[in-house]
Design a protein around this motif. Structure first.
Motif, PDB file in Angstrom:
ATOM      1  N   ARG A   1       0.817  -1.221   0.000  1.00  0.00           N
ATOM      2  CA  ARG A   1       0.000   0.000   0.000  1.00  0.00           C
ATOM      3  C   ARG A   1       0.851   1.271   0.000  1.00  0.00           C
ATOM      4  O   ARG A   1       0.613   2.202   0.771  1.00  0.00           O
ATOM      5  N   TRP A   2       1.839   1.286  -0.905  1.00  0.00           N
ATOM      6  CA  TRP A   2       2.714   2.463  -1.022  1.00  0.00           C
ATOM      7  C   TRP A   2       1.911   3.589  -1.643  1.00  0.00           C
ATOM      8  O   TRP A   2       1.254   3.423  -2.657  1.00  0.00           O
ATOM      9  N   ARG A   3       1.976   4.752  -1.028  1.00  0.00           N
ATOM     10  CA  ARG A   3       1.187   5.892  -1.485  1.00  0.00           C
ATOM     11  C   ARG A   3       2.097   6.994  -1.988  1.00  0.00           C
ATOM     12  O   ARG A   3       3.023   7.411  -1.312  1.00  0.00           O
TER      13      ARG A   3
ATOM     14  N   GLU B   1      -2.048   4.946  -5.065  1.00  0.00           N
ATOM     15  CA  GLU B   1      -1.524   3.891  -4.204  1.00  0.00           C
ATOM     16  C   GLU B   1      -1.231   2.646  -5.022  1.00  0.00           C
ATOM     17  O   GLU B   1      -1.944   2.337  -5.977  1.00  0.00           O
TER      18      GLU B   1
ATOM     19  N   ASP C   1      -0.730  -1.473  -4.440  1.00  0.00           N
ATOM     20  CA  ASP C   1      -1.005  -2.501  -3.432  1.00  0.00           C
ATOM     21  C   ASP C   1       0.267  -3.186  -2.946  1.00  0.00           C
ATOM     22  O   ASP C   1       0.491  -3.289  -1.746  1.00  0.00           O
TER      23      ASP C   1
ATOM     24  N   GLU D   1      -1.155  -4.885  -8.654  1.00  0.00           N
ATOM     25  CA  GLU D   1      -2.506  -4.457  -8.284  1.00  0.00           C
ATOM     26  C   GLU D   1      -3.282  -5.713  -7.919  1.00  0.00           C
ATOM     27  O   GLU D   1      -3.336  -6.677  -8.692  1.00  0.00           O
TER      28      GLU D   1
ATOM     29  N   THR E   1       2.104   6.410 -10.395  1.00  0.00           N
ATOM     30  CA  THR E   1       2.560   6.191  -9.024  1.00  0.00           C
ATOM     31  C   THR E   1       3.855   5.388  -9.010  1.00  0.00           C
ATOM     32  O   THR E   1       4.770   5.685  -8.234  1.00  0.00           O
TER      33      THR E   1
END
Length: 127
Positions: free
Chosen positions: A41-43, A48, A50, A63, A88
């Motif tokens: 869950r790197w933002r 984001e 998963d 994902e 991202t």
């Protein structure tokens, strides 16, 4: 009897936990195959990711989609979401020594109602 808002809150909490469980199952699958999970869950600013998994000198951006069937899970990923994940991933790679030249792959991991995992490697994006 619960109010509509309380029911929605309960459904959201269940959905959140089901998603976390699916991500954990997928992370275990990648670990069994010899990959190290770098982050979950790197933002970034764009969105984001998963799971981020090490693949040699590069990364696999995963994902995770969970539904009752693999088919239902697969249709839950749209083009806009794919584009956001790619942006991202680019943000994540900015912190790597090779920056945008870092090798990357985009996988989609489908989890069905029984908890079985099906990974579609290089499902989208540029390889």
């Amino acid at each position: 009897m619960q109010s509509d808002a309380a029911c929605r809150g309960t459904r959201r909490a269940r959905s959140f936990e089901a998603g976390r469980s699916a991500e954990f199952t997928v992370a275990q699958d990648y670990a069994r195959r010899g990959h190290a999970v770098v982050d979950t869950r790197w933002r970034g600013e764009a969105g984001e990711i998963d799971l981020i998994v090490r693949d040699g000198e590069g990364f696999i951006f995963v994902e995770v989609k969970k539904s009752r069937s693999f088919e239902n899970a697969a249709v839950r990923l749209g083009r806009r979401q794919m584009d956001r994940i790619c942006r991202t991933a680019g943000e994540f790679c900015e912190g790597e020594p090779l920056g945008a030249l870092t090798a990357m792959r985009f996988d989609v991991a489908l989890v069905d109602g029984q908890g079985l995992v099906k990974v579609i490697e290089n499902a989208f994006g540029e390889s």
